[in-house]
Enzyme design. Structure first.
Site, PDB file in Angstrom:
ATOM      1  N   ASN A   1     -10.212  24.128  90.375  1.00  0.00           N
ATOM      2  CA  ASN A   1     -10.954  25.332  90.713  1.00  0.00           C
ATOM      3  C   ASN A   1     -10.112  26.152  91.696  1.00  0.00           C
ATOM      4  O   ASN A   1      -9.997  25.816  92.872  1.00  0.00           O
ATOM      5  CB  ASN A   1     -12.307  24.947  91.333  1.00  0.00           C
ATOM      6  CG  ASN A   1     -13.154  26.143  91.697  1.00  0.00           C
ATOM      7  OD1 ASN A   1     -12.646  27.186  92.097  1.00  0.00           O
ATOM      8  ND2 ASN A   1     -14.457  25.994  91.570  1.00  0.00           N
TER       9      ASN A   1
ATOM     10  N   ASP B   1     -17.267  17.423  96.598  1.00  0.00           N
ATOM     11  CA  ASP B   1     -18.368  17.800  95.727  1.00  0.00           C
ATOM     12  C   ASP B   1     -19.331  18.578  96.601  1.00  0.00           C
ATOM     13  O   ASP B   1     -19.475  18.297  97.790  1.00  0.00           O
ATOM     14  CB  ASP B   1     -19.051  16.596  95.083  1.00  0.00           C
ATOM     15  CG  ASP B   1     -19.892  17.011  93.872  1.00  0.00           C
ATOM     16  OD1 ASP B   1     -19.444  17.892  93.106  1.00  0.00           O
ATOM     17  OD2 ASP B   1     -21.002  16.492  93.694  1.00  0.00           O
ATOM     18  N   THR B   2     -19.921  19.577  96.016  1.00  0.00           N
ATOM     19  CA  THR B   2     -20.812  20.463  96.748  1.00  0.00           C
ATOM     20  C   THR B   2     -22.089  20.644  95.968  1.00  0.00           C
ATOM     21  O   THR B   2     -22.077  20.700  94.740  1.00  0.00           O
ATOM     22  CB  THR B   2     -20.138  21.848  96.951  1.00  0.00           C
ATOM     23  OG1 THR B   2     -18.984  21.667  97.761  1.00  0.00           O
ATOM     24  CG2 THR B   2     -21.070  22.838  97.623  1.00  0.00           C
TER      25      THR B   2
ATOM     26  N   LYS C   1     -15.976  33.653 105.204  1.00  0.00           N
ATOM     27  CA  LYS C   1     -16.770  32.578 104.603  1.00  0.00           C
ATOM     28  C   LYS C   1     -16.181  31.216 104.945  1.00  0.00           C
ATOM     29  O   LYS C   1     -16.907  30.289 105.308  1.00  0.00           O
ATOM     30  CB  LYS C   1     -16.846  32.751 103.077  1.00  0.00           C
ATOM     31  CG  LYS C   1     -17.641  31.641 102.405  1.00  0.00           C
ATOM     32  CD  LYS C   1     -17.527  31.673 100.898  1.00  0.00           C
ATOM     33  CE  LYS C   1     -18.093  30.405 100.302  1.00  0.00           C
ATOM     34  NZ  LYS C   1     -17.740  30.234  98.905  1.00  0.00           N
TER      35      LYS C   1
ATOM     36  N   TYR D   1     -23.174  30.091  93.787  1.00  0.00           N
ATOM     37  CA  TYR D   1     -24.428  30.692  94.257  1.00  0.00           C
ATOM     38  C   TYR D   1     -24.216  31.674  95.411  1.00  0.00           C
ATOM     39  O   TYR D   1     -25.179  32.152  96.000  1.00  0.00           O
ATOM     40  CB  TYR D   1     -25.391  29.582  94.714  1.00  0.00           C
ATOM     41  CG  TYR D   1     -25.838  28.663  93.603  1.00  0.00           C
ATOM     42  CD1 TYR D   1     -26.986  28.944  92.857  1.00  0.00           C
ATOM     43  CD2 TYR D   1     -25.120  27.518  93.281  1.00  0.00           C
ATOM     44  CE1 TYR D   1     -27.403  28.109  91.834  1.00  0.00           C
ATOM     45  CE2 TYR D   1     -25.529  26.674  92.259  1.00  0.00           C
ATOM     46  CZ  TYR D   1     -26.671  26.973  91.542  1.00  0.00           C
ATOM     47  OH  TYR D   1     -27.078  26.147  90.523  1.00  0.00           O
TER      48      TYR D   1
ATOM     49  N   PHE E   1     -17.979  32.560  94.781  1.00  0.00           N
ATOM     50  CA  PHE E   1     -18.285  32.020  93.453  1.00  0.00           C
ATOM     51  C   PHE E   1     -19.565  31.205  93.542  1.00  0.00           C
ATOM     52  O   PHE E   1     -20.140  31.041  94.612  1.00  0.00           O
ATOM     53  CB  PHE E   1     -17.107  31.174  92.938  1.00  0.00           C
ATOM     54  CG  PHE E   1     -16.701  30.045  93.846  1.00  0.00           C
ATOM     55  CD1 PHE E   1     -17.143  28.756  93.621  1.00  0.00           C
ATOM     56  CD2 PHE E   1     -15.872  30.275  94.946  1.00  0.00           C
ATOM     57  CE1 PHE E   1     -16.774  27.716  94.463  1.00  0.00           C
ATOM     58  CE2 PHE E   1     -15.496  29.242  95.789  1.00  0.00           C
ATOM     59  CZ  PHE E   1     -15.951  27.955  95.547  1.00  0.00           C
TER      60      PHE E   1
ATOM     61  N   HIS F   1     -20.007  25.467 104.475  1.00  0.00           N
ATOM     62  CA  HIS F   1     -20.126  24.019 104.319  1.00  0.00           C
ATOM     63  C   HIS F   1     -18.763  23.394 104.037  1.00  0.00           C
ATOM     64  O   HIS F   1     -18.388  22.394 104.627  1.00  0.00           O
ATOM     65  CB  HIS F   1     -21.102  23.719 103.182  1.00  0.00           C
ATOM     66  CG  HIS F   1     -20.849  24.568 101.956  1.00  0.00           C
ATOM     67  ND1 HIS F   1     -21.037  25.940 101.952  1.00  0.00           N
ATOM     68  CD2 HIS F   1     -20.383  24.266 100.732  1.00  0.00           C
ATOM     69  CE1 HIS F   1     -20.712  26.426 100.768  1.00  0.00           C
ATOM     70  NE2 HIS F   1     -20.305  25.425 100.004  1.00  0.00           N
ATOM     71  N   ARG F   2     -18.015  24.006 103.129  1.00  0.00           N
ATOM     72  CA  ARG F   2     -16.688  23.492 102.781  1.00  0.00           C
ATOM     73  C   ARG F   2     -15.757  23.639 103.979  1.00  0.00           C
ATOM     74  O   ARG F   2     -14.992  22.740 104.306  1.00  0.00           O
ATOM     75  CB  ARG F   2     -16.130  24.221 101.555  1.00  0.00           C
ATOM     76  CG  ARG F   2     -14.851  23.598 101.019  1.00  0.00           C
ATOM     77  CD  ARG F   2     -14.445  24.154  99.662  1.00  0.00           C
ATOM     78  NE  ARG F   2     -15.443  23.801  98.646  1.00  0.00           N
ATOM     79  CZ  ARG F   2     -16.303  24.656  98.096  1.00  0.00           C
ATOM     80  NH1 ARG F   2     -16.284  25.926  98.422  1.00  0.00           N
ATOM     81  NH2 ARG F   2     -17.167  24.248  97.202  1.00  0.00           N
TER      82      ARG F   2
END
Length: 190
Positions: free
Chosen positions: A9, A68-69, A171, A150, A148, A176-177
């Site tokens: 990704n 993983d998210t 961002k 949501y 990308f 979270h990432r």
């Protein structure tokens, strides 16, 4: 140091590379010749991150990390959660996923949600997990063109813009990432 990031990704790779010091070079799955889709069959976000990291380490022998998210919506008992990417079907279409989520929230007043990222790091035979969570809310109308998934319908607590209205740099510092990667960087720096 070179580390494989178990992802193809490009959005995620770009987001993570921005957060890493220049001493850490990221290799994608494509860079190591891994073109197969790594199975994500666990029933938790942690489990899928571990599956992906172990796959690369076992099959290719690299130190690596995988993430993983999931988006967890309170009024939907944590949905879509581990199924976030394929919430509206196996085509993994972000617009379909957002449309389904907004529809499922139509009669709900509680719009609270959180993004959760878990990173599994396999380094020199040891595995370490890092978790980043950002709380916020889901809005009905898509806003913004950055990001990308949501991002166009998620507003983080304390912000008035969706993730898709923020720059990638803005961002990545609050997401979270970004929070999980910061823990990864701190760990690798010590």
């Amino acid at each position: 140091m070179q580390l494989v990031f178990a992802s193809n990704n490009l959005n995620k790779i770009k987001e993570i590379q921005i957060l890493l010091p220049s001493t850490i070079q990221i290799l994608s799955l494509q860079d190591i010749g891994c073109f197969e889709e790594i199975p994500e069959t666990a029933d938790t976000i942690e489990g899928n991150a571990i599956l992906k990291a172990n796959y690369v380490t076992e099959k290719f022998g690299y130190n690596c990390f995988a993430d993983d998210t999931g988006l967890e919506v309170e009024a939907l008992n944590g949905e879509p959660g581990v199924y976030s990417a394929r919430y509206a079907g196996e085509q993994k279409d972000a617009n379909d996923n957002m449309d389904k989520l907004v529809l499922n929230l139509k009669d709900k007043t509680n719009r609270s949600a959180q993004f959760k990222t878990v990173i599994a790091l396999n380094l020199d035979g040891n595995q370490t997990l890092f978790t980043g969570i950002i709380k916020g809310k889901i809005i009905d109308e898509k806003m913004g063109t950055n990001g990308f998934g949501y991002d166009p319908i998620f507003i983080a607590e304390g912000y008035s813009k969706t993730f898709a209205e923020l720059t990638i740099e803005e961002k990545s510092t609050i997401s979270h990432r970004g929070l999980a990667v910061k823990q990864l960087v701190d760990f690798l720096s010590n």
